[in-house]
Design a protein around this motif. Structure first.
Motif, short mmCIF file in Angstrom:
data_model
loop_
_atom_site.label_atom_id
_atom_site.label_comp_id
_atom_site.label_asym_id
_atom_site.label_seq_id
_atom_site.Cartn_x
_atom_site.Cartn_y
_atom_site.Cartn_z
N CYS A 141 0.83 -1.20 0.00
CA CYS A 141 0.00 0.00 0.00
C CYS A 141 0.87 1.25 0.00
N TYR A 142 0.35 2.30 -0.57
CA TYR A 142 0.99 3.61 -0.51
C TYR A 142 -0.11 4.65 -0.69
N THR A 143 0.21 5.90 -0.40
CA THR A 143 -0.78 6.97 -0.50
C THR A 143 -0.36 7.99 -1.55
N LEU A 144 -1.35 8.62 -2.16
CA LEU A 144 -1.16 9.71 -3.10
C LEU A 144 -2.14 10.81 -2.74
N SER A 145 -1.74 12.05 -2.97
CA SER A 145 -2.63 13.17 -2.67
C SER A 145 -2.75 14.09 -3.87
N ALA A 146 -3.87 14.80 -3.93
CA ALA A 146 -4.10 15.73 -5.03
C ALA A 146 -5.07 16.81 -4.58
N GLU A 147 -4.99 17.95 -5.24
CA GLU A 147 -5.93 19.02 -4.95
C GLU A 147 -7.34 18.62 -5.36
N THR A 148 -7.45 17.93 -6.51
CA THR A 148 -8.74 17.52 -7.04
C THR A 148 -8.71 16.04 -7.38
N ILE A 149 -9.82 15.36 -7.15
CA ILE A 149 -9.92 13.94 -7.47
C ILE A 149 -11.16 13.72 -8.33
N VAL A 150 -10.99 12.95 -9.40
CA VAL A 150 -12.10 12.63 -10.30
C VAL A 150 -12.37 11.13 -10.21
N ILE A 151 -13.60 10.77 -9.88
CA ILE A 151 -14.00 9.37 -9.81
C ILE A 151 -14.57 8.96 -11.16
N ALA A 152 -13.92 7.99 -11.80
CA ALA A 152 -14.38 7.49 -13.11
C ALA A 152 -14.25 5.97 -13.11
N THR A 153 -14.84 5.36 -12.10
CA THR A 153 -14.64 3.94 -11.86
C THR A 153 -15.59 3.04 -12.65
N GLY A 154 -16.53 3.63 -13.38
CA GLY A 154 -17.38 2.83 -14.26
C GLY A 154 -18.41 1.99 -13.54
#
Length: 473
Positions: A141-154
């Motif tokens: 496991c690892y973590t990532l961060s972002a100002e904005t997140i887009v969910i496009a998981t279908g």
């Protein structure tokens, strides 16, 4: 260091992270990257493309193409030099589909590479509204961060809990692509777009097909004449269709499957395909951590700019429901990217989204149906062109089908276009382009006064326009 990398927000790993690499995710990632944002994409599987590329749109249409060409070959008198017809098995046409999938993956992987979008393989779940935990297949496991997140998981096929999908003869529309034998008889429960497309494929291979529909007619959202035409062609091909039925239970046996319906009917076949509904892929996202909740179908609610109830989290594609089309999902992703970059959205998804259904023959439509216009009391007229009267269709021996143009009888504004026959999903876009014109450009007379290449299927529009104008008085 690249210019894009230099623009990273100091407190986050990326400006934006997109979860999913299907059409919606790709549209968002490409727009954001081309706008100078640092972007990462997370894909749970080994290759990009999402369900559209690997289990849905691409493989089913590739299968359909192979079967359609087989039918064309067997029906063409030029090749009828032997009494025995040529045949293909499902496993044989799967090889063609696999080749198309490989080409699509290479193509789409190149999009991400050229636009410096980093792909992370693994399952994503929210830690907070800016942070995701990624779990790789090996458990790391690892973590990532972002100002904005887009969910496009279908989405994925809906699986009723009382149907044993672990049985080797029971499939959904994803697992049917792993079919490793050639059935002589299949039952398909669900006569929506997916069910009808697979019914066409299997019947075209010579497999006996029982299609079970929960509604009173096929594809009831389509214009009645068009859906009736499909019903006739299915019936004429030897397919059995049962309308207005509900599932009771499915009995898996060593030698086949028995379907029990609530009406008391029982049906037996070599295998069973359940194709009745889809569910959004949200259950693994840990939405509770950010205060979001999916509905009973696993779908997320968004506003007109594809923003969820959490300001920096957006969602696009099948995971937000209607229209659940690959074409629309890509546009939604691009529009969400625009909203993120500009802070607002100037454009919107078009109102009249074309529908393409890849049965054999194809069906396609855009705009209003006759039933909708009648209910709205709009004075319309109909122009028709039968494919059997077109030289190009006669040359290609694809004379089954027609084009129907609905227009306002006073203004000649085109209100709806419906097509049934080979290449219907292509033909529809000619009319769509005229329907989109403003300031009087949407007018039936365009097709009368323009010059079409000859012979083409496109000239069906001129034939239909003249046919419709002849009805006016």
């Amino acid at each position: 260091m690249s210019a894009k990398a230099a623009k990273k927000q100091p407190s986050y790993d990326y400006d934006a992270i997109v979860i999913g690499t299907g059409p919606g995710g790709e549209g968002a990632a490409m727009y954001l990257a081309k706008s100078g944002k640092s972007v990462a994409a997370i894909e749970r599987y080994q290759a990009v493309g999402g369900g559209c590329t690997h289990w849905g749109t691409i493989p089913s249409k590739a299968l359909r193409h192979s079967v359609s060409r087989l039918i064309e070959f067997n029906e063409n008198p030029l090749f009828q030099v032997e009494e025995q017809m040529k045949g293909l098995t499902f496993s044989q046409i799967l090889k063609h589909a696999a080749g198309v999938i490989r080409k699509q993956v290479r193509l789409r992987s190149g999009f991400y590479d050229r636009n410096l979008v980093k792909i992370y393989q693994g399952e994503a779940r929210f830690i907070d509204n800016h942070t995701l935990e990624i779990t790789h297949n090996d458990g790391s496991c690892y973590t990532l961060s972002a100002e904005t997140i887009v969910i496009a998981t279908g989405s994925r096929p809906y699986r009723p809990p009382h149907v044993d999908f672990n049985h080797p003869r029971i499939y959904d529309s994803d697992t049917i692509l792993s079919l490793d034998h050639d059935p002589r008889h299949i039952i398909i429960f669900g006569a929506g777009v997916i069910g009808c497309e697979y019914a066409s494929i299997f019947r075209g291979l010579g497999v006996r097909v029982d299609l079970v529909n929960t509604r009173d007619r096929l594809l009831s959202f389509m214009d009645t004449e068009i859906s009736d035409a499909l019903s006739y062609h299915f019936w004429n091909s030897g397919m059995t269709i049962r309308h207005g039925e509900e599932l009771s239970h499915v009995e898996g046996r060593d030698d086949g499957v028995v379907l029990h319906l609530q009406s008391g009917k029982r049906m037996k076949a070599d295998c069973f395909l359940f194709a009745n509904g889809r569910t959004g892929n949200t259950e693994m996202l840990n939405l509770e951590a950010v205060g979001l909740a999916a509905d009973s179908r696993g779908l997320l609610k968004v506003n007109s700019e594809y923003q969820t109830a959490v300001d920096n989290i957006y969602a696009v594609g099948d995971v937000i429901g209607y229209p659940s089309l690959a074409s629309a999902a890509y546009d939604q992703g691009r529009l969400a990217g625009e909203a993120i970059v500009k802070g607002n959205l100037d454009g919107h998804l078009i109102a009249d989204i074309p529908t393409g259904i890849y049965t054999i023959p194809e069906m396609s439509s855009v705009g209003k149906t006759e039933q909708e216009l009648t209910a709205a009391k709009i004075p319309y007229e109909v122009g028709r062109a039968q494919f059997k009267h077109l030289a190009r269709a006669q040359i290609a021996n694809t004379s089954a089908g027609s084009l129907k143009v609905l227009f306002h009888r006073d203004t000649l504004e085109i209100l709806g276009i419906h097509c049934f026959g080979e290449r219907a999903a292509e033909i529809i876009h000619i009319g769509q382009a005229i329907m989109m014109q403003k300031n009087g450009g949407n007018n039936l007379n365009y097709f009368v006064h323009t010059t079409f290449n000859y012979p083409t299927m496109a000239e069906a529009y001129r034939v239909a326009a003249l046919n419709g104008l002849n009805r006016l008085f």
